[in-house]
Scaffold this active site. Structure first.
Site, PDB file in Angstrom:
ATOM      1  N   PRO A 156       0.836  -1.205   0.000  1.00 28.15           N
ATOM      2  CA  PRO A 156       0.000   0.000   0.000  1.00 28.15           C
ATOM      3  C   PRO A 156       0.867   1.249   0.000  1.00 28.15           C
ATOM      4  CG  PRO A 156       0.082  -0.965   2.191  1.00 28.15           C
ATOM      5  CD  PRO A 156       0.778  -1.927   1.278  1.00 28.15           C
ATOM      6  N   THR A 185       0.416   5.659  -0.280  1.00 26.04           N
ATOM      7  CA  THR A 185      -0.451   6.822  -0.357  1.00 26.04           C
ATOM      8  C   THR A 185      -0.157   7.627  -1.613  1.00 26.04           C
ATOM      9  OG1 THR A 185      -0.572   6.932   2.045  1.00 26.04           O
ATOM     10  CG2 THR A 185      -1.177   8.914   0.835  1.00 26.04           C
ATOM     11  N   GLN A 239      -7.072  -1.300   1.779  1.00 24.23           N
ATOM     12  CA  GLN A 239      -6.493  -0.965   3.083  1.00 24.23           C
ATOM     13  C   GLN A 239      -7.326   0.131   3.743  1.00 24.23           C
ATOM     14  OE1 GLN A 239      -3.040   1.572   4.062  1.00 24.23           O
ATOM     15  NE2 GLN A 239      -1.985  -0.332   4.584  1.00 24.23           N
ATOM     16  N   HIS A 280      -5.211  -1.028   8.703  1.00 21.61           N
ATOM     17  CA  HIS A 280      -3.936  -0.307   8.815  1.00 21.61           C
ATOM     18  C   HIS A 280      -3.673  -0.004  10.291  1.00 21.61           C
ATOM     19  CE1 HIS A 280      -0.466   1.846   7.772  1.00 21.61           C
ATOM     20  NE2 HIS A 280      -0.933   2.701   6.883  1.00 21.61           N
ATOM     21  N   ALA A 310      -0.379   0.427  11.384  1.00 15.61           N
ATOM     22  CA  ALA A 310       1.062   0.661  11.262  1.00 15.61           C
ATOM     23  C   ALA A 310       1.340   2.135  10.995  1.00 15.61           C
ATOM     24  CB  ALA A 310       1.631  -0.185  10.115  1.00 15.61           C
ATOM     25  N   TYR A 344      -0.435   5.697  12.376  1.00 13.61           N
ATOM     26  CA  TYR A 344      -1.838   6.066  12.267  1.00 13.61           C
ATOM     27  C   TYR A 344      -2.612   5.531  13.482  1.00 13.61           C
ATOM     28  CZ  TYR A 344      -0.393   7.446   7.612  1.00 13.61           C
ATOM     29  OH  TYR A 344       0.265   8.057   6.568  1.00 13.61           O
ATOM     30  N   ARG A 392      -1.892  -4.678   8.894  1.00 18.13           N
ATOM     31  CA  ARG A 392      -0.521  -4.178   8.701  1.00 18.13           C
ATOM     32  C   ARG A 392      -0.024  -3.590  10.012  1.00 18.13           C
ATOM     33  NH1 ARG A 392       2.871  -2.406   4.263  1.00 18.13           N
ATOM     34  NH2 ARG A 392       3.907  -0.397   4.588  1.00 18.13           N
TER      35      ARG A 392
END
Length: 368
Positions: A25, A27, A103, A178, A180, A183, A231
């Site tokens: 993944p 961004t 994700q 998510h 990881a 976040y 993740r």
């Protein structure tokens, strides 16, 4: 001649993958202002499937219309309209022959662009260090995020569940929670951020509780064949050197809790997936995930694996699968090139990530 481990089949739930290499993944901030996926995104993701990546994980998708959005032009699964916009993306990837996982990402304190106008939130009152990223449309210091109360945690959990159901409706093959890179769900795990004194703070087991609850709730609300992964990392976007102060104790609690919650895979990421980066141990993060999760949970390694020998080392070190980020951006056909013995290209920053993280026409291959 021995078989190349990169190209051995592997099965995650009902998904049989023809090799061990997936798309990480990343961004990209290329959705519309309203968080809708675009035709350009469909071409982008399908190019990796055509290039031989056996599974794809999307960029972080915000799950609700309150606090979760992290960046301007970040795609969402917070509304039915956003889910419908993902359908052509999923169809394009499926036509190219690969499964695709959405994700789901709640930005937490690291949010720097929320069109809904909400303040940032975290497990505890917290201001991320450093400056917001201009690459992703931010500038200046992060604001101080306020602490979520117990009622708001229920809202966050339900937001993830509702987004996962929309992912099912959009045709995705699974989701990745998510937890990881600093976040929100990672902030619960991280004792440098989380100083709550309720059941979600304090001990490693308590800090792992909320990410595990989100995972379990999604698993319960989605079809049996739908893949649910998570993740995890030590480092954050705002602090790439961050590690868990209590090292293996957190690994034990987190990977065990996610396994018990029904995760089908655990996706670990760090600076070097082949290096022992966790304090108090000489094992890699992937090796710890293998040790402390159930045998039925697949482990995916990510971090610095763009050179084929290092990618093979990650698999030899017990990871079941691996994902590529930067190397995939430079080589949308990385698996096909490696299998054919062809050379790999270096990333050209004039094509990718200049002047910002949105997709450029030059990096999105046509359908020919």
């Amino acid at each position: 001649m021995s078989t190349d481990p990169l190209f051995a089949e592997f099965t995650v739930k009902d998904q049989t993958l023809d090799n061990r290499v997936g798309l990480a993944p990343m961004t990209r901030t290329s959705a519309t202002d309203d968080g809708l996926a675009t035709d350009q995104m469909a071409q982008y993701y399908a190019s990796f499937a055509r290039g031989g990546f056996s599974f794809l994980v999307t960029e972080g998708i915000h799950p609700d219309t309150t606090h979760s959005q992290g960046y301007a032009n970040q795609p969402g699964l917070a509304t039915d309209e956003q889910a419908a916009a993902w359908e052509p993306v999923v169809e394009a990837v499926h036509e190219a022959g690969s499964p695709i996982f959405a994700q789901l990402m709640h930005a937490g304190a690291q949010a720097q662009g929320n069109r809904h106008g909400y303040d940032t939130v975290a497990p505890s009152t917290y201001r991320p260090p450093g400056e917001q990223s201009e690459l992703y449309g931010g500038s200046g210091p992060f604001p101080e995020a306020r602490s979520l109360d117990s009622g708001e945690l229920n809202d966050v959990r339900e937001g993830f569940v509702a987004a996962a159901k929309r992912a099912v409706d959009a045709g995705f093959d699974g989701i990745e929670v998510h937890a990881a890179n600093g976040y929100l769900l990672h902030e619960f795990v991280d004792p440098l951020v989380n100083d709550r004194d309720d059941e979600y703070g304090g001990s490693p087991a308590n800090r792992a509780r909320f990410p595990a609850e989100v995972t379990a709730a999604i698993n319960d609300a989605t079809p049996a064949a739908f893949v649910v992964g998570v993740r995890t990392s030590q480092a954050a976007v705002v602090d790439e050197e961050r590690v868990w102060p209590d090292g293996e104790t957190t690994a034990n609690a987190l990977f065990g809790a996610l396994s018990d919650a029904g995760a089908d895979y655990i996706h670990v990421t760090g600076g070097d997936a082949t290096a022992p980066e966790v304090p108090e141990t000489d094992q890699t993060l992937a090796e710890l995930a293998v040790e402390y999760s159930a045998e039925t949970v697949a482990v995916i390694a990510n971090g610095g694996l763009g050179e084929p020998p290092k990618a093979r080392t990650a698999l030899e070190d017990e990871a079941d699968l691996l994902t590529l980020g930067t190397s995939a951006l430079a080589n949308h056909d990385w698996p096909n090139r490696v299998k054919a013995g062809e050379s790999l290209a270096d990333l050209d920053p004039s094509i990718v990530f200049e002047p910002d993280a949105s997709l450029s026409d030059a990096e999105v291959p046509g359908d020919d």
